[in-house]
Design a protein around this motif. Structure first.
Motif, PDB file in Angstrom:
ATOM      1  N   TYR A 110      45.924  35.222  41.542  1.00 27.75           N
ATOM      2  CA  TYR A 110      46.760  36.422  41.609  1.00 27.75           C
ATOM      3  C   TYR A 110      48.170  36.053  41.166  1.00 27.75           C
ATOM      4  O   TYR A 110      48.630  34.921  41.355  1.00 27.75           O
ATOM      5  CB  TYR A 110      46.794  36.978  43.028  1.00 27.75           C
ATOM      6  CG  TYR A 110      45.538  37.694  43.448  1.00 27.75           C
ATOM      7  CD1 TYR A 110      45.205  38.936  42.916  1.00 27.75           C
ATOM      8  CD2 TYR A 110      44.683  37.141  44.402  1.00 27.75           C
ATOM      9  CE1 TYR A 110      44.047  39.606  43.309  1.00 27.75           C
ATOM     10  CE2 TYR A 110      43.535  37.798  44.805  1.00 27.75           C
ATOM     11  CZ  TYR A 110      43.217  39.035  44.256  1.00 27.75           C
ATOM     12  OH  TYR A 110      42.077  39.690  44.649  1.00 27.75           O
ATOM     13  N   ASP A 111      48.858  37.030  40.570  1.00 33.75           N
ATOM     14  CA  ASP A 111      50.215  36.787  40.117  1.00 33.75           C
ATOM     15  C   ASP A 111      50.972  38.111  40.138  1.00 33.75           C
ATOM     16  O   ASP A 111      50.387  39.182  40.363  1.00 33.75           O
ATOM     17  CB  ASP A 111      50.201  36.211  38.695  1.00 33.75           C
ATOM     18  CG  ASP A 111      51.494  35.485  38.336  1.00 33.75           C
ATOM     19  OD1 ASP A 111      52.439  35.520  39.153  1.00 33.75           O
ATOM     20  OD2 ASP A 111      51.559  34.897  37.248  1.00 33.75           O
ATOM     21  N   THR A 112      52.265  38.038  39.917  1.00 27.90           N
ATOM     22  CA  THR A 112      53.093  39.232  39.769  1.00 27.90           C
ATOM     23  C   THR A 112      53.137  39.606  38.299  1.00 27.90           C
ATOM     24  O   THR A 112      53.412  38.758  37.444  1.00 27.90           O
ATOM     25  CB  THR A 112      54.516  38.969  40.282  1.00 27.90           C
ATOM     26  OG1 THR A 112      54.457  38.619  41.669  1.00 27.90           O
ATOM     27  CG2 THR A 112      55.384  40.211  40.111  1.00 27.90           C
ATOM     28  N   ARG A 128      50.846  43.477  41.767  1.00 25.34           N
ATOM     29  CA  ARG A 128      49.966  42.309  41.904  1.00 25.34           C
ATOM     30  C   ARG A 128      48.823  42.443  40.894  1.00 25.34           C
ATOM     31  O   ARG A 128      48.176  43.481  40.794  1.00 25.34           O
ATOM     32  CB  ARG A 128      49.413  42.264  43.323  1.00 25.34           C
ATOM     33  CG  ARG A 128      48.580  41.024  43.662  1.00 25.34           C
ATOM     34  CD  ARG A 128      48.061  41.173  45.068  1.00 25.34           C
ATOM     35  NE  ARG A 128      47.434  39.964  45.579  1.00 25.34           N
ATOM     36  CZ  ARG A 128      46.299  39.957  46.269  1.00 25.34           C
ATOM     37  NH1 ARG A 128      45.675  41.096  46.535  1.00 25.34           N
ATOM     38  NH2 ARG A 128      45.794  38.821  46.730  1.00 25.34           N
ATOM     39  N   TRP A 149      44.885  39.733  32.016  1.00 25.06           N
ATOM     40  CA  TRP A 149      45.346  40.306  33.278  1.00 25.06           C
ATOM     41  C   TRP A 149      44.531  41.539  33.631  1.00 25.06           C
ATOM     42  O   TRP A 149      44.125  42.308  32.750  1.00 25.06           O
ATOM     43  CB  TRP A 149      46.814  40.719  33.169  1.00 25.06           C
ATOM     44  CG  TRP A 149      47.824  39.614  33.156  1.00 25.06           C
ATOM     45  CD1 TRP A 149      48.427  39.024  34.223  1.00 25.06           C
ATOM     46  CD2 TRP A 149      48.406  38.983  32.004  1.00 25.06           C
ATOM     47  NE1 TRP A 149      49.323  38.077  33.814  1.00 25.06           N
ATOM     48  CE2 TRP A 149      49.342  38.030  32.457  1.00 25.06           C
ATOM     49  CE3 TRP A 149      48.223  39.144  30.621  1.00 25.06           C
ATOM     50  CZ2 TRP A 149      50.082  37.235  31.592  1.00 25.06           C
ATOM     51  CZ3 TRP A 149      48.954  38.347  29.762  1.00 25.06           C
ATOM     52  CH2 TRP A 149      49.868  37.409  30.254  1.00 25.06           C
ATOM     53  N   GLY A 152      45.249  44.231  40.348  1.00 26.91           N
ATOM     54  CA  GLY A 152      44.912  43.385  41.484  1.00 26.91           C
ATOM     55  C   GLY A 152      43.650  43.790  42.217  1.00 26.91           C
ATOM     56  O   GLY A 152      42.886  42.937  42.676  1.00 26.91           O
TER      57      GLY A 152
END
Length: 247
Positions: A110-112, A128, A149, A152
């Motif tokens: 997970y990342d911003t 997210r 990507w 989330g």
């Protein structure tokens, strides 16, 4: 008034089919392509039509003739594989890479979301997201560094995206299967820029080096973004889009 596009002539449809086999990696540099006789039988066309298809491929630089032997994929043919070719290969064979290519998953977490990723996926700034990065090798040489990507929430439904292991059929086929969302179309945007330090290290490039950048967005049947990928390719390779009528 708008007009319906004309269908490409038969010889060009045949040439495009063989070209796509080359771009997908089904036909490798040095492989023999179907002969005029084979094309005429398989496509139910006259020999002159088959001959013209091979001639078109020669003019486009995909194949070369060898006296008394046949027609072969050019040894210098080293195209970048775009998502379109990989989707096609996954659909037809269940695998997205030909035998001479392999992928190493560098990150799965997970990342911003960076601003351009959030915008592409229709998310709020700083949302997210699931980030999945891979380095692709062809003949043991790095040829693509790409990061995909996803919103989330998809990580909860598709947990394999968060594991640093290959998904043999491809991530998109996996996401479609587990989420029930079907990919309908995609948009590619291409540009070039200087490689970052990390990109140079991964792709083994000198400083400075220019790279080709492809931003790829996949949309589902409701026209909602499903996946955003940014792929970086080294110089001296190229991407081929399509052959289309001008007149």
């Amino acid at each position: 008034m708008p007009e319906i596009q004309q269908v490409l002539p038969k010889y060009m449809q045949i040439a495009n089919f063989v070209r796509d086999q080359i771009l997908r990696g089904d036909l490798q540099p040095g492989d023999e392509v179907p002969s005029e006789r084979q094309i005429a039988v398989e496509w139910t066309v006259a020999r002159p039509t088959a001959a013209r298809a091979l001639e078109a491929l020669r003019h486009q630089g995909f194949v070369e003739s060898r006296q008394g032997s046949g027609t072969y994929v050019r040894d210098r043919m080293r195209p970048n594989r775009l998502a379109r070719e990989r989707y096609s290969r996954s659909r037809d064979t269940g695998r997205i890479y030909p035998e001479n290519e392999r992928a190493v998953i560098l990150a799965a977490d997970y990342d911003t979301a960076p601003d351009h990723v959030a915008e592409a996926l229709g998310l709020d700034a700083g949302a997210r997201v699931v980030r999945r990065q891979r380095l692709i090798h062809a003949d043991d040489k790095p040829v693509e560094l790409s990061t995909a990507w996803y919103a989330g929430g998809i990580g909860e439904t598709a947990p394999n995206l968060l594991i640093r292991e290959r998904i043999r059929a491809g991530t998109m086929a996996y996401v479609e299967q587990v989420t029930g969302r079907q990919a309908r179309y995609a948009r590619d945007e291409m540009s070039s820029r200087l490689a970052t330090n990390g990109e140079r290290d991964a792709l083994r490039l000198p400083e400075p080096s220019a790279v080709l950048v492809v931003r790829h967005v996949v949309y589902d049947v409701a026209d909602h973004p499903l996946e955003f990928t940014e792929a970086v390719y080294p110089p001296e390779r190229w991407a081929f889009e399509a052959t289309y009528p001008v007149a």
